[in-house]
Write an enzyme that holds these catalytic residues in place. Structure first.
Site, PDB file in Angstrom:
ATOM      1  N   CYS A  17      -1.101  14.673   4.290  1.00 33.39           N
ATOM      2  CA  CYS A  17      -1.471  13.843   3.151  1.00 33.39           C
ATOM      3  C   CYS A  17      -2.829  14.256   2.568  1.00 33.39           C
ATOM      4  O   CYS A  17      -2.957  15.352   2.060  1.00 33.39           O
ATOM      5  CB  CYS A  17      -1.421  12.360   3.521  1.00 33.39           C
ATOM      6  SG  CYS A  17      -1.363  11.292   2.051  1.00 33.39           S
ATOM      7  N   LYS A  50       0.483   4.464  -7.900  1.00 37.49           N
ATOM      8  CA  LYS A  50       0.414   5.412  -6.802  1.00 37.49           C
ATOM      9  C   LYS A  50       1.801   5.870  -6.368  1.00 37.49           C
ATOM     10  O   LYS A  50       2.806   5.171  -6.602  1.00 37.49           O
ATOM     11  CB  LYS A  50      -0.345   4.794  -5.616  1.00 37.49           C
ATOM     12  CG  LYS A  50       0.417   3.681  -4.915  1.00 37.49           C
ATOM     13  CD  LYS A  50      -0.421   3.002  -3.823  1.00 37.49           C
ATOM     14  CE  LYS A  50      -0.613   3.871  -2.618  1.00 37.49           C
ATOM     15  NZ  LYS A  50      -1.254   3.149  -1.494  1.00 37.49           N
ATOM     16  N   SER A  67       2.266   7.798   0.400  1.00 40.12           N
ATOM     17  CA  SER A  67       1.390   6.700   0.002  1.00 40.12           C
ATOM     18  C   SER A  67       0.060   7.297  -0.438  1.00 40.12           C
ATOM     19  O   SER A  67      -0.821   7.533   0.377  1.00 40.12           O
ATOM     20  CB  SER A  67       1.185   5.728   1.177  1.00 40.12           C
ATOM     21  OG  SER A  67       0.300   4.687   0.815  1.00 40.12           O
ATOM     22  N   HIS A  71       3.749  11.492   4.788  1.00 41.15           N
ATOM     23  CA  HIS A  71       3.371  10.960   6.106  1.00 41.15           C
ATOM     24  C   HIS A  71       4.584  10.956   7.036  1.00 41.15           C
ATOM     25  O   HIS A  71       5.189   9.897   7.276  1.00 41.15           O
ATOM     26  CB  HIS A  71       2.837   9.528   5.969  1.00 41.15           C
ATOM     27  CG  HIS A  71       1.418   9.440   5.522  1.00 41.15           C
ATOM     28  ND1 HIS A  71       0.353   9.671   6.358  1.00 41.15           N
ATOM     29  CD2 HIS A  71       0.894   9.145   4.303  1.00 41.15           C
ATOM     30  CE1 HIS A  71      -0.784   9.508   5.680  1.00 41.15           C
ATOM     31  NE2 HIS A  71      -0.479   9.199   4.440  1.00 41.15           N
ATOM     32  N   GLU A  89       4.635  10.914  10.059  1.00 38.13           N
ATOM     33  CA  GLU A  89       4.338  10.158  11.280  1.00 38.13           C
ATOM     34  C   GLU A  89       4.458   8.647  11.088  1.00 38.13           C
ATOM     35  O   GLU A  89       4.443   7.895  12.086  1.00 38.13           O
ATOM     36  CB  GLU A  89       2.919  10.494  11.766  1.00 38.13           C
ATOM     37  CG  GLU A  89       1.776   9.754  11.085  1.00 38.13           C
ATOM     38  CD  GLU A  89       1.432  10.268   9.685  1.00 38.13           C
ATOM     39  OE1 GLU A  89       0.446   9.780   9.103  1.00 38.13           O
ATOM     40  OE2 GLU A  89       2.142  11.162   9.182  1.00 38.13           O
ATOM     41  N   ARG A  96      -1.064  -5.836   2.679  1.00 39.85           N
ATOM     42  CA  ARG A  96      -2.525  -5.788   2.674  1.00 39.85           C
ATOM     43  C   ARG A  96      -3.077  -5.776   1.254  1.00 39.85           C
ATOM     44  O   ARG A  96      -4.009  -6.516   0.924  1.00 39.85           O
ATOM     45  CB  ARG A  96      -2.997  -4.536   3.426  1.00 39.85           C
ATOM     46  CG  ARG A  96      -4.500  -4.282   3.429  1.00 39.85           C
ATOM     47  CD  ARG A  96      -4.777  -2.816   3.719  1.00 39.85           C
ATOM     48  NE  ARG A  96      -4.257  -1.939   2.670  1.00 39.85           N
ATOM     49  CZ  ARG A  96      -4.010  -0.637   2.837  1.00 39.85           C
ATOM     50  NH1 ARG A  96      -4.198  -0.062   4.006  1.00 39.85           N
ATOM     51  NH2 ARG A  96      -3.550   0.081   1.820  1.00 39.85           N
TER      52      ARG A  96
END
Length: 280
Positions: free
Chosen positions: A130, A151, A179, A222, A224, A236
């Protein structure tokens, strides 16, 4: 598998029944805010793979950490001066939530470039995830990042086209979480004769890039991420009043109250397995 600390700063990851096999030594620069969560995600990627691994986690000394996390880092993580004389099979650098900052304004930018320079003589192969992928491409090739709005956020389907060892055993269509507030341009990658653009996507830009000598691998997503990571990021930002869209292709029926449609872990694990295979 078994996981234990051989020393306070060296994690041994043995697969059951393979204790006599050769061990691959990795150093991981963990730039993500939640260190333990990211450690667990990486270990989950390694789980079930045949390799025996040792992992030395690294943190940037020049970053201004919140005081509560420093004791853990100082006990369980190393710094570059502590490992400067060591050699490793692979270096992994994680993402970081700083993609909207100019690189020079990241407080550990100079240390990041020093680690890249150190790795030239002390690490056989590098894997950047990333933000680290974008940052390393900029530091080493001058490739710029570009802001996007909204985004890039969700689970995106990619196509594994062509024959390359890094794509071995991947389904023709595979998925990966993304992300980030910035992206790369495919033509900037193609303009670099030393780079191969292995996976491109019209929606999110370059996904998987590798240097022609295979020493450097760049993943802009990502692989992972755990099942609920994007959900936590979404909740969040909502709670903080930060503008955020629903993660694409993530919840069943695009309903934030529904279960997560998890379909990327096996492909992420396969990419990591292919990368580890290159170290042998």
């Amino acid at each position: 598998m078994s996981v234990k600390y051989e020393s306070s700063k060296r994690l041994v990851f043995n697969q059951l029944g393979t204790s006599t096999q050769q061990t691959t030594d990795l150093v991981v620069l963990n730039l993500m805010p939640n260190k333990l969560e990211t450690e667990g995600q990486l270990l989950d990627l390694f789980a079930g793979l045949p390799e025996n691994l040792t992992l030395t986690f690294l943190y940037p000394q020049t970053h201004h950490f919140k005081s509560h996390v420093l004791p853990y880092l100082q006990t369980s993580y190393a710094t570059l001066p502590e490992i400067a004389d060591n050699t490793y099979d692979g270096l992994i650098i994680t993402g970081a939530p700083v993609e909207t900052l100019p690189y020079a304004e990241v407080d550990y930018w100079q240390e990041f470039t020093e680690i890249l320079a150190w790795a030239q003589d002390h690490v056989r192969q590098n894997l950047f995830i990333c933000w680290a992928a974008q940052a390393a491409l900029y530091a080493q090739y001058g490739i710029e990042k570009y802001a996007v709005s909204p985004k890039v956020f969700g689970i995106f389907e990619h196509r594994a086209v062509g024959a390359d060892p890094l794509l071995n055993h991947l389904p023709h269509h595979f998925y990966m979480p993304h992300s980030r507030h910035t992206t790369l341009q495919s033509q900037d990658i193609a303009a670099q004769s030393d780079l191969k653009l292995l996976v491109d996507d019209i929606n999110v830009g370059p996904v998987l890039v590798q240097s022609r000598d295979r020493r450097q691998t760049f993943i802009t997503g990502h692989p992972e991420y755990a099942r609920n990571t994007l959900a936590h990021e979404y909740q969040r930002d909502l709670a903080s009043g930060i503008p955020i869209t629903l993660p694409e292709n993530y919840f069943y029926g695009n309903d934030a109250n529904a279960q997560v449609l998890e379909r990327w872990h096996s492909s992420g694990q396969q990419i990591i397995a292919n990368w580890l295979q290159q170290l042998n």
